[in-house]
Design a protein around this motif. Structure first.
Motif, PDB file in Angstrom:
ATOM      1  N   LEU A   1      28.151  13.220   9.361  1.00  0.00           N
ATOM      2  CA  LEU A   1      29.244  12.252   9.378  1.00  0.00           C
ATOM      3  C   LEU A   1      28.757  10.877   8.934  1.00  0.00           C
ATOM      4  O   LEU A   1      29.464  10.157   8.221  1.00  0.00           O
ATOM      5  CB  LEU A   1      29.837  12.154  10.775  1.00  0.00           C
ATOM      6  N   LEU A   2      27.536  10.555   9.337  1.00  0.00           N
ATOM      7  CA  LEU A   2      26.968   9.277   8.914  1.00  0.00           C
ATOM      8  C   LEU A   2      26.812   9.267   7.393  1.00  0.00           C
ATOM      9  O   LEU A   2      27.081   8.253   6.734  1.00  0.00           O
ATOM     10  CB  LEU A   2      25.615   9.058   9.604  1.00  0.00           C
ATOM     11  N   LEU A   3      26.423  10.400   6.848  1.00  0.00           N
ATOM     12  CA  LEU A   3      26.307  10.495   5.393  1.00  0.00           C
ATOM     13  C   LEU A   3      27.667  10.310   4.716  1.00  0.00           C
ATOM     14  O   LEU A   3      27.790   9.610   3.709  1.00  0.00           O
ATOM     15  CB  LEU A   3      25.721  11.858   5.016  1.00  0.00           C
ATOM     16  N   TRP A   4      28.697  10.919   5.269  1.00  0.00           N
ATOM     17  CA  TRP A   4      30.067  10.729   4.773  1.00  0.00           C
ATOM     18  C   TRP A   4      30.385   9.235   4.694  1.00  0.00           C
ATOM     19  O   TRP A   4      30.858   8.728   3.690  1.00  0.00           O
ATOM     20  CB  TRP A   4      31.064  11.344   5.778  1.00  0.00           C
ATOM     21  N   LEU A   5      30.099   8.570   5.819  1.00  0.00           N
ATOM     22  CA  LEU A   5      30.415   7.156   5.917  1.00  0.00           C
ATOM     23  C   LEU A   5      29.635   6.364   4.875  1.00  0.00           C
ATOM     24  O   LEU A   5      30.168   5.464   4.219  1.00  0.00           O
ATOM     25  CB  LEU A   5      30.049   6.682   7.329  1.00  0.00           C
ATOM     26  N   LEU A   6      28.364   6.746   4.701  1.00  0.00           N
ATOM     27  CA  LEU A   6      27.520   6.065   3.731  1.00  0.00           C
ATOM     28  C   LEU A   6      28.120   6.179   2.334  1.00  0.00           C
ATOM     29  O   LEU A   6      28.267   5.190   1.610  1.00  0.00           O
ATOM     30  CB  LEU A   6      26.120   6.689   3.747  1.00  0.00           C
ATOM     31  N   VAL A   7      28.511   7.392   1.961  1.00  0.00           N
ATOM     32  CA  VAL A   7      29.072   7.591   0.628  1.00  0.00           C
ATOM     33  C   VAL A   7      30.407   6.866   0.502  1.00  0.00           C
ATOM     34  O   VAL A   7      30.721   6.284  -0.537  1.00  0.00           O
ATOM     35  CB  VAL A   7      29.222   9.090   0.318  1.00  0.00           C
ATOM     36  N   LEU A   8      31.199   6.887   1.591  1.00  0.00           N
ATOM     37  CA  LEU A   8      32.480   6.171   1.572  1.00  0.00           C
ATOM     38  C   LEU A   8      32.277   4.702   1.235  1.00  0.00           C
ATOM     39  O   LEU A   8      32.942   4.148   0.346  1.00  0.00           O
ATOM     40  CB  LEU A   8      33.138   6.259   2.944  1.00  0.00           C
TER      41      LEU A   8
ATOM     42  N   ILE B   1      21.316   0.873   6.436  1.00  0.00           N
ATOM     43  CA  ILE B   1      20.262   0.608   7.426  1.00  0.00           C
ATOM     44  C   ILE B   1      20.305   1.652   8.526  1.00  0.00           C
ATOM     45  O   ILE B   1      19.294   2.243   8.912  1.00  0.00           O
ATOM     46  CB  ILE B   1      20.439  -0.794   8.042  1.00  0.00           C
ATOM     47  N   SER B   2      21.527   1.903   8.988  1.00  0.00           N
ATOM     48  CA  SER B   2      21.644   2.852  10.081  1.00  0.00           C
ATOM     49  C   SER B   2      21.234   4.248   9.615  1.00  0.00           C
ATOM     50  O   SER B   2      20.573   4.992  10.342  1.00  0.00           O
ATOM     51  CB  SER B   2      23.066   2.779  10.622  1.00  0.00           C
ATOM     52  N   PHE B   3      21.584   4.583   8.383  1.00  0.00           N
ATOM     53  CA  PHE B   3      21.219   5.897   7.850  1.00  0.00           C
ATOM     54  C   PHE B   3      19.703   6.007   7.692  1.00  0.00           C
ATOM     55  O   PHE B   3      19.098   7.004   8.102  1.00  0.00           O
ATOM     56  CB  PHE B   3      21.921   6.114   6.504  1.00  0.00           C
ATOM     57  N   VAL B   4      19.101   4.966   7.123  1.00  0.00           N
ATOM     58  CA  VAL B   4      17.646   4.973   6.961  1.00  0.00           C
ATOM     59  C   VAL B   4      16.980   5.032   8.329  1.00  0.00           C
ATOM     60  O   VAL B   4      15.989   5.752   8.536  1.00  0.00           O
ATOM     61  CB  VAL B   4      17.175   3.733   6.170  1.00  0.00           C
ATOM     62  N   GLY B   5      17.573   4.291   9.297  1.00  0.00           N
ATOM     63  CA  GLY B   5      17.044   4.339  10.653  1.00  0.00           C
ATOM     64  C   GLY B   5      16.982   5.765  11.176  1.00  0.00           C
ATOM     65  O   GLY B   5      15.982   6.196  11.758  1.00  0.00           O
TER      66      GLY B   5
ATOM     67  N   LYS C   1      34.178 -13.031  -2.269  1.00  0.00           N
ATOM     68  CA  LYS C   1      33.710 -12.796  -0.909  1.00  0.00           C
ATOM     69  C   LYS C   1      33.936 -11.347  -0.478  1.00  0.00           C
ATOM     70  O   LYS C   1      33.119 -10.730   0.187  1.00  0.00           O
ATOM     71  CB  LYS C   1      34.464 -13.722   0.057  1.00  0.00           C
ATOM     72  N   ILE C   2      35.097 -10.813  -0.915  1.00  0.00           N
ATOM     73  CA  ILE C   2      35.437  -9.456  -0.479  1.00  0.00           C
ATOM     74  C   ILE C   2      34.412  -8.459  -0.997  1.00  0.00           C
ATOM     75  O   ILE C   2      33.966  -7.565  -0.270  1.00  0.00           O
ATOM     76  CB  ILE C   2      36.850  -9.092  -0.966  1.00  0.00           C
ATOM     77  N   ILE C   3      34.018  -8.672  -2.246  1.00  0.00           N
ATOM     78  CA  ILE C   3      33.025  -7.760  -2.814  1.00  0.00           C
ATOM     79  C   ILE C   3      31.714  -7.870  -2.053  1.00  0.00           C
ATOM     80  O   ILE C   3      31.091  -6.863  -1.719  1.00  0.00           O
ATOM     81  CB  ILE C   3      32.824  -8.047  -4.320  1.00  0.00           C
ATOM     82  N   SER C   4      31.325  -9.107  -1.716  1.00  0.00           N
ATOM     83  CA  SER C   4      30.084  -9.253  -0.940  1.00  0.00           C
ATOM     84  C   SER C   4      30.203  -8.571   0.406  1.00  0.00           C
ATOM     85  O   SER C   4      29.257  -7.949   0.881  1.00  0.00           O
ATOM     86  CB  SER C   4      29.731 -10.721  -0.709  1.00  0.00           C
ATOM     87  N   PHE C   5      31.383  -8.691   1.020  1.00  0.00           N
ATOM     88  CA  PHE C   5      31.555  -8.054   2.323  1.00  0.00           C
ATOM     89  C   PHE C   5      31.441  -6.544   2.222  1.00  0.00           C
ATOM     90  O   PHE C   5      30.806  -5.904   3.055  1.00  0.00           O
ATOM     91  CB  PHE C   5      32.906  -8.427   2.938  1.00  0.00           C
ATOM     92  N   THR C   6      32.060  -5.969   1.187  1.00  0.00           N
ATOM     93  CA  THR C   6      31.944  -4.510   1.059  1.00  0.00           C
ATOM     94  C   THR C   6      30.486  -4.125   0.849  1.00  0.00           C
ATOM     95  O   THR C   6      30.030  -3.112   1.362  1.00  0.00           O
ATOM     96  CB  THR C   6      32.776  -3.944  -0.119  1.00  0.00           C
ATOM     97  N   PHE C   7      29.762  -4.991   0.108  1.00  0.00           N
ATOM     98  CA  PHE C   7      28.349  -4.672  -0.075  1.00  0.00           C
ATOM     99  C   PHE C   7      27.615  -4.720   1.251  1.00  0.00           C
ATOM    100  O   PHE C   7      26.830  -3.833   1.586  1.00  0.00           O
ATOM    101  CB  PHE C   7      27.686  -5.620  -1.074  1.00  0.00           C
ATOM    102  N   LEU C   8      27.910  -5.773   2.046  1.00  0.00           N
ATOM    103  CA  LEU C   8      27.233  -5.891   3.337  1.00  0.00           C
ATOM    104  C   LEU C   8      27.536  -4.695   4.237  1.00  0.00           C
ATOM    105  O   LEU C   8      26.659  -4.169   4.921  1.00  0.00           O
ATOM    106  CB  LEU C   8      27.665  -7.186   4.028  1.00  0.00           C
ATOM    107  N   GLN C   9      28.789  -4.277   4.182  1.00  0.00           N
ATOM    108  CA  GLN C   9      29.164  -3.127   4.994  1.00  0.00           C
ATOM    109  C   GLN C   9      28.341  -1.903   4.592  1.00  0.00           C
ATOM    110  O   GLN C   9      27.761  -1.214   5.435  1.00  0.00           O
ATOM    111  CB  GLN C   9      30.649  -2.841   4.797  1.00  0.00           C
ATOM    112  N   PHE C  10      28.254  -1.695   3.286  1.00  0.00           N
ATOM    113  CA  PHE C  10      27.447  -0.597   2.773  1.00  0.00           C
ATOM    114  C   PHE C  10      26.001  -0.758   3.231  1.00  0.00           C
ATOM    115  O   PHE C  10      25.346   0.188   3.667  1.00  0.00           O
ATOM    116  CB  PHE C  10      27.546  -0.562   1.249  1.00  0.00           C
ATOM    117  N   PHE C  11      25.525  -2.009   3.167  1.00  0.00           N
ATOM    118  CA  PHE C  11      24.158  -2.310   3.536  1.00  0.00           C
ATOM    119  C   PHE C  11      23.878  -1.922   4.990  1.00  0.00           C
ATOM    120  O   PHE C  11      22.874  -1.282   5.306  1.00  0.00           O
ATOM    121  CB  PHE C  11      23.910  -3.809   3.308  1.00  0.00           C
ATOM    122  N   PHE C  12      24.820  -2.266   5.885  1.00  0.00           N
ATOM    123  CA  PHE C  12      24.599  -1.931   7.290  1.00  0.00           C
ATOM    124  C   PHE C  12      24.611  -0.423   7.520  1.00  0.00           C
ATOM    125  O   PHE C  12      23.841   0.098   8.319  1.00  0.00           O
ATOM    126  CB  PHE C  12      25.633  -2.633   8.182  1.00  0.00           C
ATOM    127  N   VAL C  13      25.492   0.259   6.823  1.00  0.00           N
ATOM    128  CA  VAL C  13      25.515   1.709   7.001  1.00  0.00           C
ATOM    129  C   VAL C  13      24.217   2.311   6.487  1.00  0.00           C
ATOM    130  O   VAL C  13      23.649   3.217   7.095  1.00  0.00           O
ATOM    131  CB  VAL C  13      26.730   2.344   6.292  1.00  0.00           C
TER     132      VAL C  13
END
Lengths: 622, 120
Positions: free
Chosen positions: A92-99, A48-52, A34-46
């Motif tokens: 900063l958003l890019l930083w977060l995305l890479v993080l 989305i926001s970056f693509v937005g 589950k934890i791995i899926s959550f980290t993926f989802l977190q990445f996914f949301f970031v």
């Protein structure tokens, strides 16, 4: 709209992840899927926001404040996209995305590591991620609205509209953020008592990743400075350049220190300190550049909220790591060290020693003026002469050590093939003496410096032929470094330059060449008008170069930039720029002949290629 | 006799050129060590701003007045403050700046030797 919501979602996921991780820490054998899926989802949301944000930039949606401040409808598509990270909020958003991306990759790639170590790494990484989320959402949201919606944006600074600079931030950030993984993993290794040869082996890959990207990022930045800033230099010891060099020194040190740790299980505390320092330097670097503290202390006061957040966040992370270092880290090293003066261990210690010295020179040179101004309100400048005086003399022993070190064996070693080494040394000295003397620049220091660079050059070159692919990556990197130092030195010594004012039709003559200003033509680009000067440079040997430097008048913002024209070949670069002279029909022409420029770039590529080879090396074989 | 004359003149011109070249070299060297106060991180030498151009003139005037490099630096320091010098002078404000890195180097070396090479 979507962007800002998904950022908040991403932040929520951080708390989910932390909650589940802590649960998982106590009672399970394996890492919860589950934890791995959550980290993926977190990445996914970031993402989305970056693509937005990218989409807003592409559509020139000026209801978004960030887009309004940094974009314009007439900007070419490529620069609309790169404009996304060409500003404080977007970067900063890019930083977060890479993080978030890196932490996800880390979890996928570390499945052979102990569970607790992985979870602790994830936890520390989430602390950093939360810090960034809060910073982004609270103080520098890229999704602020403007109402009424403006017709047109303010545009991106034209000197940033450039291919090298468009990819420079992402590459550099990959390096910086990679160091955050090293940081978290070092803390995790201390907490879960996993500081060991296995840890070193595992984290070495991440050290290499960050190191390669950081090297390439710095390269792109200095290539850009070379052709865009118009004075033909590629490194000016500017604070903004220095902050990227400091983590590079720390990472390079760590890279060598990790080798000893991996092989012999010693230097653990030192590796921990370096891991923490690398990240602290990377992060303060990004923040210092982004918040504008470095150019002047006063920009700090313009945005106290951001600055304060940065300081508090940075200090709490450093405090946390010091706390963990002192309370969890147990130095399990045997106090007895079984190696001798002449050994590979010594040579790596020497590397670490000199690297730390170079780092401290750059660090003190960069931040001391800030402190001095705050404390005594005396403004001083620390520029190239300072760094040259403190770094160049010590480069000599460093280069020698670098030539000899890799030839030594672990624990104890004799000088092997003394004769050949001595021969190479003599050859290097003779060549350097000849070069320096030929051009009548009689500096003893120059001769010795260039000889030491040549020495390293020849030794590493020779290794290619006698070692037969054994430890190739290290040799490629060291060879690249010798080439770098050699090209920089010779380039510095032998660059020539002419600055003159010319009218159309006039010719400048010197004994080596003549520059003829033939005419100018006007052309229109997408968001600029350009005035192109046509020059003919005739050399002694009769060869003629046609050079076309350019003046670009950008429409938005209304800024004139000067684009250099550079003719590159294997031996020299010919570099020309022109500029207006105010209220006159003259143009200011700057013509430079810069030997070996291309080798500076090639050598840095070689250096990082060496790192890349080391990453894919199957087994450890020094 | 006439030959000697011509010879003298040639020597004179040649030397004059050398002196002139020397002057330009010193001028460039000085300009490289000065910050262009109105630019972002550029030296006077590298900049084409009006400030830089006028400063270059000042330097070449001072050189032809016979001032040495050091005198020109201290003249400019008085006029514009230490901020203009890229090569910070060693005084009580900058002891830390100049000596700290060297101290770190020595201490670092000492630590390495003590920790790894002196047998207890």
């Amino acid at each position: 709209m979507i962007g800002s919501y998904s950022l908040n979602f991403g932040l929520f996921f951080s708390f989910f992840i932390i909650f589940f991780s802590i649960n998982n820490l106590k009672n399970a054998e394996n890492l919860d899927k589950k934890i791995i899926s959550f980290t993926f989802l977190q990445f996914f949301f970031v993402i989305i926001s970056f693509v937005g944000l990218i989409v807003s930039f592409i559509n020139s949606d000026f209801s978004n404040e960030t887009v309004f401040n940094h974009s314009h409808t007439t900007k070419p598509l490529f620069y609309k996209i790169s404009g996304t990270w060409g500003n404080h909020e977007g970067s900063l958003l890019l930083w977060l995305l890479v993080l978030t991306l890196f932490v996800f990759i880390f979890l996928l790639k570390s499945d052979r590591q102990p569970k607790n170590y992985r979870i602790f790494t994830l936890l520390f990484q989430q602390i950093i991620i939360i810090g960034f989320f809060v910073f982004l959402i609270k103080t520098s949201s890229p999704f602020n609205f403007i109402f009424p919606v403006p017709e047109e944006g303010l545009g991106l600074n034209p000197i940033l509209q450039d291919p090298a600079l468009a990819i420079h931030p992402p590459i550099l950030y990959l390096g910086y953020v990679g160091s955050s993984i090293i940081f978290s993993s070092a803390l995790a290794a201390m907490v879960s008592s996993y500081v060991s040869k296995e840890w070193a082996k595992h984290i070495k890959q991440w050290v290499l990743v960050s190191w390669i990207f950081l090297t390439l990022g710095i390269l792109l930045g200095s290539v850009w400075a070379y052709y865009e800033l118009g004075w033909g230099g590629f490194w000016f010891w500017d604070p903004v350049e220095n902050v990227s060099l400091m983590p590079w020194f720390a990472l390079t040190t760590l890279l060598h220190c990790i080798l000893v740790l991996e092989k012999k299980g010693i230097l653990t505390s030192w590796a921990m300190v370096l891991s923490i320092a690398t990240f602290a330097l990377s992060m303060s670097g990004t923040f210092l550049v982004r918040s504008g503290i470095l150019n002047s202390v006063h920009t700090f006061a313009n945005d106290p909220e951001r600055g304060l957040f940065i300081l508090i966040f940075l200090f709490s992370l450093i405090f946390l790591s010091i706390f963990i270092f002192f309370f969890f880290h147990k130095d399990k090293e045997k106090t007895e060290n079984n190696f001798f003066w002449l050994s590979k261990e010594t040579s790596i210690l020497v590397n670490n020693w000199f690297m730390m010295y170079f780092l401290s020179v750059v660090l003190i040179g960069t931040i001391y003026p800030i402190f001095l101004e705050v404390l005594t309100s005396n403004k001083i400048s620390v520029g190239p002469p300072f760094y040259n005086k403190l770094i160049l003399p010590l480069l000599i022993p460093f280069l020698f050590a670098m030539a000899i070190g890799p030839k030594l064996k672990w624990i104890k070693s004799d000088f092997q093939d003394k004769l050949n080494m001595l021969l190479l040394l003599i050859i290097s000295f003779l060549i350097s003496a000849l070069i320096i003397k030929e051009f009548d620049i009689s500096f003893l220091v120059n001769t010795i410096l260039v000889s030491s660079a040549f020495f390293l050059f020849f030794v590493t070159l020779r290794e290619f032929f006698i070692k037969k692919l054994k430890n190739l990556s290290q040799n490629v990197a060291h060879f690249g470094f010798s080439l770098l130092i050699l090209s920089i030195l010779l380039n510095n010594i032998f660059s020539t330059e002419v600055i003159t004012n010319l009218k159309i039709g006039e010719t400048f003559k010197s004994d080596k060449f003549s520059i003829n200003f033939a005419n100018i033509v006007q052309e229109n680009g997408k968001n600029f008008k350009s005035i192109i000067g046509k020059f003919k440079v005739e050399h002694e040997d009769g060869s003629i170069d046609a050079l076309r430097p350019e003046l670009r008048i950008y429409n938005q913002p209304n800024i004139v930039t000067s684009e250099a024209d550079i003719k590159t070949n294997f031996f020299t670069d010919k570099f020309i720029t022109m500029n207006y002279v105010q209220n006159q029909e003259y143009f200011n022409i700057r013509y430079q002949v810069k030997p070996l420029m291309i080798w500076i770039w090639i050598s840095v590529l070689l250096l990082s290629f060496g790192g890349l080879m080391s990453m894919f090396k199957k087994r450890y074989e020094i | 006799m006439r030959l000697l004359h011509i010879f003298f003149i040639i020597v004179l011109i040649f030397n004059f050129n050398l002196i002139k070249a020397d002057e330009i070299e010193t001028e460039n060297k000085i300009a490289k060590n000065l910050r262009c106060l109105i630019c972002q991180g550029q030296s006077v030498y590298d900049s084409d701003s009006e400030f830089a151009l006028s400063l270059k003139l000042v330097i070449s005037n001072k050189i032809s007045e016979g001032m040495t490099e050091e005198q020109i630096y201290s003249f400019l320091k008085k006029k514009y403050g230490e901020w203009i010098l890229y090569d910070p002078v060693l005084n009580k404000n900058t002891y830390f700046l100049w000596l700290m890195p060297l101290l770190i180097f020595l201490v670092g070396g000492a630590i390495i030797i003590k920790k790894f090479y002196i047998r207890k």
